[in-house]
Design an enzyme around this catalytic site. Structure first.
Site, PDB file in Angstrom:
ATOM      1  N   LYS A 153       1.411  -8.925   3.736  1.00 54.90           N
ATOM      2  CA  LYS A 153       0.518  -9.684   3.001  1.00 54.90           C
ATOM      3  C   LYS A 153      -0.771  -8.812   3.148  1.00 54.90           C
ATOM      4  O   LYS A 153      -1.373  -8.132   3.887  1.00 54.90           O
ATOM      5  CB  LYS A 153       0.191 -10.852   3.474  1.00 54.90           C
ATOM      6  CG  LYS A 153       1.548 -12.063   3.534  1.00 54.90           C
ATOM      7  CD  LYS A 153       1.470 -12.582   1.995  1.00 54.90           C
ATOM      8  CE  LYS A 153       2.624 -13.645   2.056  1.00 54.90           C
ATOM      9  NZ  LYS A 153       2.856 -14.200   0.745  1.00 54.90           N
ATOM     10  N   LYS A 253      11.797 -18.770  -7.586  1.00 60.85           N
ATOM     11  CA  LYS A 253      11.674 -19.893  -6.836  1.00 60.85           C
ATOM     12  C   LYS A 253      12.379 -20.981  -7.244  1.00 60.85           C
ATOM     13  O   LYS A 253      11.886 -21.638  -8.181  1.00 60.85           O
ATOM     14  CB  LYS A 253      10.358 -20.144  -6.279  1.00 60.85           C
ATOM     15  CG  LYS A 253       9.488 -19.340  -5.337  1.00 60.85           C
ATOM     16  CD  LYS A 253       8.179 -19.568  -5.493  1.00 60.85           C
ATOM     17  CE  LYS A 253       7.413 -18.897  -4.276  1.00 60.85           C
ATOM     18  NZ  LYS A 253       7.025 -17.698  -4.633  1.00 60.85           N
TER      19      LYS A 253
END
Length: 348
Positions: A153, A253
């Site tokens: 991240k 997703k």
């Protein structure tokens, strides 16, 4: 077909920040159908990605007839209630695969026109946005656990600090590294980041710009590091992403797209145009995670996917049917998605 619908709530091990605020649990619905066999689905809406919990329940209580007449699940865009459609369609697809006495992954591979599905799927370890030392330590733990790929991240700290973090990880461990900015940068910062990460051999930079900046993503391509779209795909859909030539990699997703069938349709379109699909969850329960694993297994030569998310839940719907071992998840065996092992979840 009227499904059986039962709500659930699963505690998160760490609060999750979303566009609508912080959440501490994942609330959703188990969905059951009985035609042509028993089928089980999961609808777990996530603020910022899907409809609300209430809208999800309303759709599941009265499923649109169009959900049963779908040829191309993508159509011209994502359904208004993608989590609800995911739960319903997963139950229907699970029932069909059980009736055929074969895994859901084989059923989905046929839908996509793909070869026989894989038995295992490589997964990435997710490394947070800690200090240089914490980031290296997390990457070392991932390597020791057998992962070949780590996703770092970035974007919450200065670009110079993120560059130091990525460089330190690549110096410390033998892992493929991809970074995810979650749309945090402006165009100038994103351009600097891409140039720096290309020099390190980073695999790809995920969502370096906000979701709406399709032309900006396109302008970042071809500089020695792949550009991946996540939020942009969710906001604009596959067609717009491809029309803008905005990505080398697209993050699928299934819960946000509207079902395993929608995800396979998306993967097929992406592969036909040279864009690599990567499958991830929206921090779902075990039933939906297993379905995402089946989707990834059906995609030919899929890159490491974001499917190792079960440890983000304190409680779950049952034993993990696809645990992570040595940086990979095994596709659940038996007919359908998870066989009959979770059917008792629908009983009072």
């Amino acid at each position: 077909m009227s499904p059986t619908v039962r709500p659930f709530a699963l505690d998160l091990s760490t609060p999750l920040s979303t566009a609508d605020g912080e959440i501490t649990e994942r609330r959703g619905f188990l969905v059951g159908v009985d035609d042509p066999a028993r089928g089980l689905g999961e609808a777990t809406p996530l603020p910022g990605w899907t409809e609300s919990f209430d809208a999800c329940e309303a759709a599941l209580r009265n499923p649109p007839a169009a959900w049963d007449r779908v040829d191309d699940a993508l159509g011209d865009g994502r359904p208004a209630t993608p989590a609800a459609r995911h739960g319903y369609r997963l139950a229907v697809l699970d029932a069909a695969a059980r009736d055929e006495e074969r895994p859901l992954s084989a059923h989905l591979a046929d839908r996509g026109g793909f070869e026989a599905p894989a038995d295992t799927v490589p997964v990435n370890a997710t490394v947070g946005d800690g200090s240089v030392e914490d980031t290296v330590a997390a990457a070392q733990r991932a390597a020791e656990a057998g992962f070949d790929t780590a996703k770092l991240k970035v974007g919450a700290r200065s670009l110079s600090t993120d560059i130091d973090r990525v460089r330190a990880v690549l110096d410390a461990v033998d892992l493929a590294v991809r970074v995810d900015a979650n749309g945090a940068w402006d165009r100038e910062t994103a351009s600097e980041a891409v140039e720096a990460f290309a020099s390190f051999g980073v695999e790809y930079v995920e969502q370096p710009l906000p979701a709406g900046a399709l032309s900006g993503l396109a302008a970042l391509r071809g500089r020695g590091v792949g550009i991946a779209a996540d939020e942009s795909l969710g906001e604009h859909g596959v067609g717009a992403l491809l029309d803008a030539d905005a990505a080398d990699v697209a993050v699928l997703k299934p819960m946000a797209l509207g079902g395993p069938d929608a995800a396979i349709d998306a993967a097929r379109r992406l592969l036909d145009t040279g864009v690599d699909p990567v499958v991830t969850t929206t921090i779902d329960g075990a039933v939906a995670r297993a379905a995402a694993v089946h989707v990834a297994a059906a995609v030919p030569d899929v890159r490491a996917c974001g499917l190792s998310t079960g440890d983000m839940l304190v409680t779950d719907l049952g034993p993990d049917p696809s645990p992570t071992v040595d940086g990979a998840v095994r596709v659940p065996e038996g007919p359908g998605n998870v066989g009959s092992s979770f059917d008792g979840c629908l009983r009072d």
